[in-house]
Design a protein around this motif. Structure first.
Motif, PDB file in Angstrom:
ATOM      1  N   ASP A  18      -2.554  -3.971  10.482  1.00 56.00           N
ATOM      2  CA  ASP A  18      -2.426  -4.875   9.346  1.00 56.00           C
ATOM      3  C   ASP A  18      -1.238  -4.448   8.492  1.00 56.00           C
ATOM      4  OD1 ASP A  18      -3.192  -6.929   7.526  1.00 56.00           O
ATOM      5  OD2 ASP A  18      -4.085  -5.407   6.235  1.00 56.00           O
ATOM      6  N   ARG A  19      -0.518  -5.430   7.947  1.00 51.36           N
ATOM      7  CA  ARG A  19       0.655  -5.112   7.124  1.00 51.36           C
ATOM      8  C   ARG A  19       0.250  -4.515   5.778  1.00 51.36           C
ATOM      9  NH1 ARG A  19       6.146  -6.383   6.017  1.00 51.36           N
ATOM     10  NH2 ARG A  19       6.614  -4.832   4.423  1.00 51.36           N
ATOM     11  N   GLY A  20      -0.730  -5.113   5.097  1.00 47.94           N
ATOM     12  CA  GLY A  20      -1.075  -4.700   3.740  1.00 47.94           C
ATOM     13  C   GLY A  20      -2.136  -3.624   3.698  1.00 47.94           C
ATOM     14  N   LEU A  21      -1.824  -2.443   4.215  1.00 47.83           N
ATOM     15  CA  LEU A  21      -2.788  -1.348   4.256  1.00 47.83           C
ATOM     16  C   LEU A  21      -2.713  -0.493   2.999  1.00 47.83           C
ATOM     17  CD1 LEU A  21      -2.207  -0.097   7.910  1.00 47.83           C
ATOM     18  CD2 LEU A  21      -4.251  -1.274   7.066  1.00 47.83           C
ATOM     19  N   PRO A  22      -3.847   0.090   2.581  1.00 47.32           N
ATOM     20  CA  PRO A  22      -3.781   1.094   1.516  1.00 47.32           C
ATOM     21  C   PRO A  22      -3.221   2.412   2.048  1.00 47.32           C
ATOM     22  CG  PRO A  22      -6.048   0.822   2.292  1.00 47.32           C
ATOM     23  CD  PRO A  22      -5.222  -0.214   3.004  1.00 47.32           C
ATOM     24  N   VAL A  23      -2.741   3.244   1.149  1.00 49.82           N
ATOM     25  CA  VAL A  23      -2.195   4.577   1.395  1.00 49.82           C
ATOM     26  C   VAL A  23      -0.817   4.519   2.040  1.00 49.82           C
ATOM     27  CG1 VAL A  23      -2.565   6.879   2.386  1.00 49.82           C
ATOM     28  CG2 VAL A  23      -4.539   5.503   1.674  1.00 49.82           C
ATOM     29  N   LEU A  24      -0.702   3.830   3.168  1.00 51.57           N
ATOM     30  CA  LEU A  24       0.575   3.720   3.872  1.00 51.57           C
ATOM     31  C   LEU A  24       0.702   2.311   4.420  1.00 51.57           C
ATOM     32  CD1 LEU A  24       3.052   5.419   4.896  1.00 51.57           C
ATOM     33  CD2 LEU A  24       1.761   5.782   7.003  1.00 51.57           C
ATOM     34  N   ASP A  25       1.743   1.593   4.015  1.00 53.01           N
ATOM     35  CA  ASP A  25       1.980   0.219   4.455  1.00 53.01           C
ATOM     36  C   ASP A  25       2.076   0.152   5.975  1.00 53.01           C
ATOM     37  OD1 ASP A  25       4.505  -1.705   5.229  1.00 53.01           O
ATOM     38  OD2 ASP A  25       3.191  -2.627   3.751  1.00 53.01           O
ATOM     39  N   GLY A  26       1.606  -0.965   6.534  1.00 55.47           N
ATOM     40  CA  GLY A  26       1.584  -1.094   7.989  1.00 55.47           C
ATOM     41  C   GLY A  26       2.946  -0.968   8.634  1.00 55.47           C
ATOM     42  N   ALA A  27       3.979  -1.553   8.025  1.00 51.37           N
ATOM     43  CA  ALA A  27       5.327  -1.446   8.569  1.00 51.37           C
ATOM     44  C   ALA A  27       5.824  -0.010   8.509  1.00 51.37           C
ATOM     45  CB  ALA A  27       6.284  -2.373   7.821  1.00 51.37           C
ATOM     46  N   GLU A  28       5.527   0.681   7.411  1.00 49.11           N
ATOM     47  CA  GLU A  28       5.916   2.087   7.297  1.00 49.11           C
ATOM     48  C   GLU A  28       5.177   2.939   8.319  1.00 49.11           C
ATOM     49  OE1 GLU A  28       7.095   2.274   2.554  1.00 49.11           O
ATOM     50  OE2 GLU A  28       5.274   3.259   3.275  1.00 49.11           O
ATOM     51  N   LEU A  29       3.913   2.628   8.546  1.00 51.00           N
ATOM     52  CA  LEU A  29       3.130   3.346   9.550  1.00 51.00           C
ATOM     53  C   LEU A  29       3.792   3.241  10.919  1.00 51.00           C
ATOM     54  CD1 LEU A  29       0.652   4.614  10.937  1.00 51.00           C
ATOM     55  CD2 LEU A  29      -0.502   2.412  10.717  1.00 51.00           C
ATOM     56  N   ILE A  30       4.192   2.046  11.294  1.00 53.89           N
ATOM     57  CA  ILE A  30       4.835   1.861  12.595  1.00 53.89           C
ATOM     58  C   ILE A  30       6.169   2.592  12.651  1.00 53.89           C
ATOM     59  CG2 ILE A  30       5.866   0.151  14.139  1.00 53.89           C
ATOM     60  CD1 ILE A  30       3.701  -1.820  13.122  1.00 53.89           C
ATOM     61  N   ALA A  31       6.934   2.549  11.564  1.00 53.73           N
ATOM     62  CA  ALA A  31       8.222   3.238  11.534  1.00 53.73           C
ATOM     63  C   ALA A  31       8.047   4.746  11.705  1.00 53.73           C
ATOM     64  CB  ALA A  31       8.955   2.934  10.234  1.00 53.73           C
ATOM     65  N   VAL A  32       7.023   5.313  11.068  1.00 57.81           N
ATOM     66  CA  VAL A  32       6.777   6.749  11.203  1.00 57.81           C
ATOM     67  C   VAL A  32       6.388   7.085  12.638  1.00 57.81           C
ATOM     68  CG1 VAL A  32       5.303   8.669  10.489  1.00 57.81           C
ATOM     69  CG2 VAL A  32       6.166   7.069   8.784  1.00 57.81           C
TER      70      VAL A  32
ATOM     71  N   GLY B 112       3.555 -13.927   5.964  1.00 55.56           N
ATOM     72  CA  GLY B 112       4.120 -14.931   6.849  1.00 55.56           C
ATOM     73  C   GLY B 112       5.514 -15.404   6.501  1.00 55.56           C
ATOM     74  N   THR B 113       6.165 -14.812   5.497  1.00 56.68           N
ATOM     75  CA  THR B 113       7.527 -15.233   5.179  1.00 56.68           C
ATOM     76  C   THR B 113       8.493 -14.655   6.208  1.00 56.68           C
ATOM     77  OG1 THR B 113       8.035 -13.326   3.773  1.00 56.68           O
ATOM     78  CG2 THR B 113       6.936 -15.213   2.733  1.00 56.68           C
ATOM     79  N   LEU B 114       9.663 -15.261   6.299  1.00 53.06           N
ATOM     80  CA  LEU B 114      10.664 -14.779   7.243  1.00 53.06           C
ATOM     81  C   LEU B 114      11.051 -13.340   6.941  1.00 53.06           C
ATOM     82  CD1 LEU B 114      12.681 -15.184   9.545  1.00 53.06           C
ATOM     83  CD2 LEU B 114      14.262 -16.161   7.864  1.00 53.06           C
ATOM     84  N   ASP B 115      11.284 -13.015   5.667  1.00 51.56           N
ATOM     85  CA  ASP B 115      11.684 -11.649   5.308  1.00 51.56           C
ATOM     86  C   ASP B 115      10.611 -10.648   5.686  1.00 51.56           C
ATOM     87  OD1 ASP B 115      14.066 -12.559   4.310  1.00 51.56           O
ATOM     88  OD2 ASP B 115      13.461 -12.481   2.205  1.00 51.56           O
ATOM     89  N   ASP B 116       9.359 -11.024   5.490  1.00 51.95           N
ATOM     90  CA  ASP B 116       8.255 -10.124   5.819  1.00 51.95           C
ATOM     91  C   ASP B 116       8.191  -9.878   7.319  1.00 51.95           C
ATOM     92  OD1 ASP B 116       5.775  -8.687   5.005  1.00 51.95           O
ATOM     93  OD2 ASP B 116       4.847 -10.181   6.304  1.00 51.95           O
ATOM     94  N   ARG B 117       8.370 -10.919   8.105  1.00 48.89           N
ATOM     95  CA  ARG B 117       8.317 -10.769   9.558  1.00 48.89           C
ATOM     96  C   ARG B 117       9.499  -9.939  10.054  1.00 48.89           C
ATOM     97  NH1 ARG B 117       7.177 -16.372   9.158  1.00 48.89           N
ATOM     98  NH2 ARG B 117       9.158 -16.929  10.140  1.00 48.89           N
ATOM     99  N   VAL B 118      10.686 -10.194   9.505  1.00 46.39           N
ATOM    100  CA  VAL B 118      11.867  -9.440   9.920  1.00 46.39           C
ATOM    101  C   VAL B 118      11.713  -7.964   9.583  1.00 46.39           C
ATOM    102  CG1 VAL B 118      14.323  -9.077   9.431  1.00 46.39           C
ATOM    103  CG2 VAL B 118      13.462 -11.387   9.841  1.00 46.39           C
ATOM    104  N   GLU B 119      11.189  -7.670   8.388  1.00 47.97           N
ATOM    105  CA  GLU B 119      11.004  -6.273   7.999  1.00 47.97           C
ATOM    106  C   GLU B 119      10.041  -5.564   8.942  1.00 47.97           C
ATOM    107  OE1 GLU B 119       9.680  -3.579   4.116  1.00 47.97           O
ATOM    108  OE2 GLU B 119       9.885  -5.754   3.933  1.00 47.97           O
ATOM    109  N   GLY B 120       8.978  -6.253   9.325  1.00 46.88           N
ATOM    110  CA  GLY B 120       8.023  -5.645  10.254  1.00 46.88           C
ATOM    111  C   GLY B 120       8.626  -5.379  11.616  1.00 46.88           C
TER     112      GLY B 120
END
Length: 224
Positions: A58-72, A89-97
């Motif tokens: 999930d993208r909106g996780l507590p403690v560590l954001d989902g995108a940051e989790l994947i990057a780590v 669901g925005t374009l920027d959100d999808r691109v960042e992920g």
């Protein structure tokens, strides 16, 4: 992918406990073995220590954001394919992920058949590779060697140099703060100056353009 008849293992990282339980039951019914984590820190621990064939994060996780989790995870050499679930669901959100290292995304609310199809696609991509490629460079994380398409001889890195370069290469258009790099590469055990020091080492070995300074923000991979 696992051989024989062993069930594919999935990691589900979802803070909505009702949804997480539903997903675990859904995948169990489909023949998967699923582990569940309810925040980014738990997900990171499981992702680093477990052997998974795919992750649903999930993208909106507590403690560590989902995108940051994947990057780590990508920075630590974990190549498990990841599907990012997002309510935005925005374009920027999808691109960042996707830039963070996710292979795919799915916007909530989603249809179950589409989720299952996307997970099957992730499993087909899983080859357990240890190579990262970006901007004309290839990093072999096993040998800690960088190959430039313009040079015939590889350049060997230290473990920390390799870890730092891997984080940047795994999300080549993303800007990382010093704090994010300090946590993902050094585990938060060093001072922020350690990031600057190892950026200097990488530039000395691979050229000044390998890491770009984004003033007021941090660093990003410089050859994308």
């Amino acid at each position: 992918m696992r051989g024989g008849t062993e069930a594919p293992r999935l990691l589900i990282v979802e803070d909505d406990r009702r949804l997480a339980s539903m997903l675990a039951e859904l995948f169990a019914d489909e023949g998967y073995a699923a582990d569940v984590a309810h925040d980014g820190q738990q997900g990171l621990h499981r992702g680093l220590t477990g052997d998974y064939d795919a992750a649903i994060v999930d993208r909106g996780l507590p403690v560590l954001d989902g995108a940051e989790l994947i990057a780590v995870l990508r920075g630590r050499g974990i190549s498990t394919p990841a599907l990012l679930l997002t309510a935005r669901g925005t374009l920027d959100d999808r691109v960042e992920g996707l830039d963070a290292g996710a292979e795919d995304y799915l916007v909530k609310p989603f249809e179950v058949p589409e989720l299952l199809a996307r997970v099957r696609a992730l499993l087909r991509r899983h080859d357990g590779g240890t190579l990262l490629s970006a901007g004309g460079l290839r990093l072999d994380r096993l040998s800690r060697t960088v190959f430039d398409e313009a040079e015939p001889i590889g350049i060997e890195l230290s473990q920390r140099e390799s870890d730092l370069l891997a984080v940047l290469m795994a999300a080549p258009r993303r800007v990382f703060t010093r704090g994010q790099l300090l946590q993902s590469v050094f585990g938060g055990a060093e001072s922020a100056g350690a990031v600057d020091t190892y950026v200097h080492y990488l530039r000395r070995k691979l050229g000044k353009d390998v890491v770009r300074t984004v003033h007021g923000s941090g660093y990003r991979f410089g050859r994308s």
